[in-house]
Scaffold this motif. Structure first.
Motif, short mmCIF file in Angstrom:
data_model
loop_
_atom_site.label_atom_id
_atom_site.label_comp_id
_atom_site.label_asym_id
_atom_site.label_seq_id
_atom_site.Cartn_x
_atom_site.Cartn_y
_atom_site.Cartn_z
N ALA A 1 -4.92 9.08 -3.28
CA ALA A 1 -5.28 10.25 -2.53
C ALA A 1 -6.30 11.12 -3.04
O ALA A 1 -6.38 11.10 -4.42
CB ALA A 1 -3.91 11.02 -2.22
N ASN B 1 6.39 4.42 1.05
CA ASN B 1 6.19 3.06 1.08
C ASN B 1 6.40 2.46 -0.05
O ASN B 1 5.42 1.46 -0.49
CB ASN B 1 4.91 2.66 2.00
N GLN C 1 0.49 11.68 -1.51
CA GLN C 1 -0.03 13.00 -1.27
C GLN C 1 0.04 13.98 -2.37
O GLN C 1 0.96 13.80 -3.14
CB GLN C 1 0.90 13.55 0.19
N GLY D 1 -1.54 2.98 -4.34
CA GLY D 1 -2.09 3.70 -3.30
C GLY D 1 -3.10 4.92 -3.82
O GLY D 1 -2.85 5.23 -5.12
N SER E 1 0.79 -1.06 0.01
CA SER E 1 -0.11 -0.06 -0.10
C SER E 1 0.96 1.25 0.08
O SER E 1 1.45 1.65 0.91
CB SER E 1 -0.95 0.01 1.14
N THR F 1 1.62 5.34 0.16
CA THR F 1 1.11 6.49 0.72
C THR F 1 1.27 7.40 -0.44
O THR F 1 2.35 7.44 -1.09
CB THR F 1 1.82 6.89 1.91
#
Length: 143
Positions: free
Chosen positions: A138, A63, A42, A136, A38, A40
């Motif tokens: 966001a 990650n 941003q 992942g 998974s 991350t």
């Protein structure tokens, strides 16, 4: 209660505990054993929205699985899922930073006037054979 019924009930109880315990470990991830896949993700809109021709924002990825050669990045408007905002494939330089403007097939957010939309970036880590080894997301509202 007869001995056979007690055995069956005890067996069912043990199986139930085993199933519940297995569920507590969470979903299994594809990829190398022992590796959390998974990512991350941003990003921020500052200076990177309001026009379909806006450059893609900087995206920070963490990650990252070992063996990641590329990131495949896609943006989607959750309020208008049929709108293709594109994205692109970017080489992993090891920094975890996808720089401003790196997505060559990207169309910036531009919801209709007086509407606020939610956009999601999905980043997929790819190995040298273009196999997905992590992912992942966001999301942020715009404007």
């Amino acid at each position: 209660m007869k001995r056979g019924k007690k055995f069956v009930l005890l067996t069912l109880a043990v199986l139930a505990v085993a199933v519940l315990a297995a569920g507590c470990n969470g979903p299994k991830q594809a990829g190398p054993a022992g590796q959390n896949n998974s990512l991350t993700v941003q990003f921020a809109w500052e200076g990177h929205g309001g026009s379909l021709s806006s450059p893609s924002p900087q995206i920070l990825v963490g990650n990252i699985p070992s063996g990641t050669a590329f990131f495949d990045v896609r943006m989607k408007d959750l309020d208008r899922p049929n709108m293709n905002h594109g994205g692109g494939k970017v080489a992993n330089n090891g920094s975890g930073v996808i720089p401003v403007g790196a997505l060559q097939n990207y169309k910036g957010p531009q919801p209709p006037a007086s509407e606020v939309h939610t956009y999601v970036f999905t980043v997929t880590a790819l190995d040298a054979d273009n196999q997905a080894i992590g992912q992942g997301q966001a999301s942020r509202r715009y404007p």
